[in-house]
Design an enzyme around this catalytic site. Structure first.
Site, PDB file in Angstrom:
ATOM      1  N   ARG A 125     -11.633  -4.033  12.343  1.00 15.59           N
ATOM      2  CA  ARG A 125     -12.192  -4.801  11.149  1.00 15.59           C
ATOM      3  C   ARG A 125     -10.950  -5.743  10.791  1.00 15.59           C
ATOM      4  O   ARG A 125     -11.340  -6.785  10.182  1.00 15.59           O
ATOM      5  CB  ARG A 125     -12.396  -3.851  10.021  1.00 15.59           C
ATOM      6  CG  ARG A 125     -13.567  -2.948  10.246  1.00 15.59           C
ATOM      7  CD  ARG A 125     -13.771  -2.088   9.412  1.00 15.59           C
ATOM      8  NE  ARG A 125     -13.544  -0.671   9.822  1.00 15.59           N
ATOM      9  CZ  ARG A 125     -13.400   0.356   8.983  1.00 15.59           C
ATOM     10  NH1 ARG A 125     -13.217   0.239   7.673  1.00 15.59           N
ATOM     11  NH2 ARG A 125     -12.798   1.622   9.589  1.00 15.59           N
ATOM     12  N   GLU A 170      -5.490  11.561  10.561  1.00 14.08           N
ATOM     13  CA  GLU A 170      -5.854  12.779   9.750  1.00 14.08           C
ATOM     14  C   GLU A 170      -5.651  13.936  10.697  1.00 14.08           C
ATOM     15  O   GLU A 170      -5.158  15.111  10.303  1.00 14.08           O
ATOM     16  CB  GLU A 170      -7.080  12.886   9.056  1.00 14.08           C
ATOM     17  CG  GLU A 170      -6.958  13.312   7.822  1.00 14.08           C
ATOM     18  CD  GLU A 170      -8.325  12.916   6.817  1.00 14.08           C
ATOM     19  OE1 GLU A 170      -8.719  11.941   7.044  1.00 14.08           O
ATOM     20  OE2 GLU A 170      -8.604  13.683   5.980  1.00 14.08           O
TER      21      GLU A 170
HETATM   22  C1  PRP Z   1      -9.403   1.791   9.559  1.00 16.11           C
HETATM   23  C2  PRP Z   1      -9.229   0.478   8.691  1.00 16.11           C
HETATM   24  C3  PRP Z   1      -7.722   0.463   8.723  1.00 16.11           C
HETATM   25  C4  PRP Z   1      -7.384   1.854   8.795  1.00 16.11           C
HETATM   26  C5  PRP Z   1      -6.856   2.214   7.381  1.00 16.11           C
HETATM   27  O1  PRP Z   1      -9.712   1.520  10.682  1.00 16.11           O
HETATM   28  O2  PRP Z   1      -9.974  -0.719   9.321  1.00 16.11           O
HETATM   29  O3  PRP Z   1      -7.225  -0.194   9.997  1.00 16.11           O
HETATM   30  O4  PRP Z   1      -8.439   2.691   9.181  1.00 16.11           O
HETATM   31  O5  PRP Z   1      -6.402   3.483   7.365  1.00 16.11           O
HETATM   32  P1  PRP Z   1      -4.779   3.793   7.157  1.00 16.11           P
HETATM   33  O6  PRP Z   1      -4.164   3.143   6.265  1.00 16.11           O
HETATM   34  O7  PRP Z   1      -4.688   5.419   6.927  1.00 16.11           O
HETATM   35  O8  PRP Z   1      -4.081   3.670   8.700  1.00 16.11           O
HETATM   36  P2  PRP Z   1      -9.985   2.369  11.938  1.00 16.11           P
HETATM   37  O9  PRP Z   1      -9.137   3.052  12.396  1.00 16.11           O
HETATM   38  O10 PRP Z   1     -11.349   3.220  11.411  1.00 16.11           O
HETATM   39  O11 PRP Z   1     -10.673   1.437  13.193  1.00 16.11           O
HETATM   40  P3  PRP Z   1     -11.915   0.242  13.160  1.00 16.11           P
HETATM   41  O12 PRP Z   1     -11.216  -0.957  12.496  1.00 16.11           O
HETATM   42  O13 PRP Z   1     -11.751  -0.057  14.516  1.00 16.11           O
HETATM   43  O14 PRP Z   1     -13.140   0.711  12.614  1.00 16.11           O
HETATM   44  N1  ADE Z   2     -10.405   3.846   6.526  1.00 12.50           N
HETATM   45  C1  ADE Z   2      -9.698   4.897   6.080  1.00 12.50           C
HETATM   46  N2  ADE Z   2     -10.363   5.373   5.035  1.00 12.50           N
HETATM   47  C2  ADE Z   2     -11.474   4.561   4.825  1.00 12.50           C
HETATM   48  C3  ADE Z   2     -12.770   4.429   3.816  1.00 12.50           C
HETATM   49  N3  ADE Z   2     -12.572   5.293   2.811  1.00 12.50           N
HETATM   50  N4  ADE Z   2     -13.755   3.384   3.862  1.00 12.50           N
HETATM   51  C4  ADE Z   2     -13.698   2.576   5.199  1.00 12.50           C
HETATM   52  N5  ADE Z   2     -12.594   2.648   6.125  1.00 12.50           N
HETATM   53  C5  ADE Z   2     -11.526   3.526   5.925  1.00 12.50           C
END
Ligand code: PRP
Ligand code: ADE
Length: 179
Positions: free
Chosen positions: A64, A101
């Site tokens: 994202r 987590e």
């Molecule tokens: C989500 C979001 C951030 C991260 C935030 O990505 O887009 O990159 O989690 O969480 P944190 O601050 O606890 O590290 P995700 O790993 O779900 O990957 P994606 O963007 O590929 O869906």
């Molecule tokens: N990544 C970590 N926590 C999230 C949340 N609550 N919504 C979307 N992306 C996330």
């Protein structure tokens, strides 16, 4: 940014309860992406905040972070560098492992993507625990880049990400917060 602009963007983001697991309220930015006025305003506000600050690269984290980092880089007139999950980048890489987590994940960056002296802005959609961005900052610093700021559309202050980044000397800028 005006309160009206921020409210307009906030209303374009959908909340999905219990995704990906029970108890999590997932902030879904796909509805923002599908609203061209909200998407454009989001990018405009980030550009407004970070232009004329001497930034030489924008780094975005898979997946994202790409959707916001790449348009910001284009508008700032600097290169965009993707940080990817393990095994996706074709050239020589550096890796950093970070805690999720449950368990761990590994992020990678091309070794030749950042040069000594680069002044880097990190962009992602959301700041939760800060684990993802913290690993990204370590990669950039190992390559000789400096990182002072990271930008997000959404901050979840209860999860401690901003404090964790501050301890690393990185200021976080979140357009919106959800307590
Ligand atoms: C989500 C979001 C951030 C991260 C935030 O990505 O887009 O990159 O989690 O969480 P944190 O601050 O606890 O590290 P995700 O790993 O779900 O990957 P994606 O963007 O590929 O869906
Ligand atoms: N990544 C970590 N926590 C999230 C949340 N609550 N919504 C979307 N992306 C996330």
């Amino acid at each position: 940014a005006t309160a009206e602009q921020l409210q307009f963007i906030k209303e374009s983001i959908r909340a999905i309860p219990d995704y990906p697991k029970e108890g999590v309220l997932f902030r879904d930015i796909t509805t923002l992406l599908d609203n061209p006025q909200a998407y454009r305003m989001t990018i405009d506000l980030l550009v407004e905040h970070f232009e004329n600050k001497g930034i030489t690269k924008v780094v975005g984290t898979e997946a994202r972070g790409f959707l916001f980092g790449a348009p910001v880089a284009l508008r700032l007139g600097v290169g965009f560098v993707p940080v990817r999950k393990k095994g996706k980048l074709p050239c020589e890489t550096l890796s950093e492992t970070y805690d999720l987590e449950y368990g761990t994940d590994t992020l990678e960056m091309h070794k030749d993507s950042i040069k000594e002296g680069d002044h880097v802005l990190v962009v992602d959609d959301l700041l939760a625990t800060g684990g993802t961005v913290n690993a990204t900052i370590r990669l950039i610093r190992r390559l000789g880049g400096s990182v002072h700021e990271a930008a997000f559309i959404i901050g979840l202050p209860d999860l401690g990400g901003a404090a964790r980044l501050e301890a690393e000397g990185v200021h976080s800028f979140c357009l919106l917060e959800y307590a």
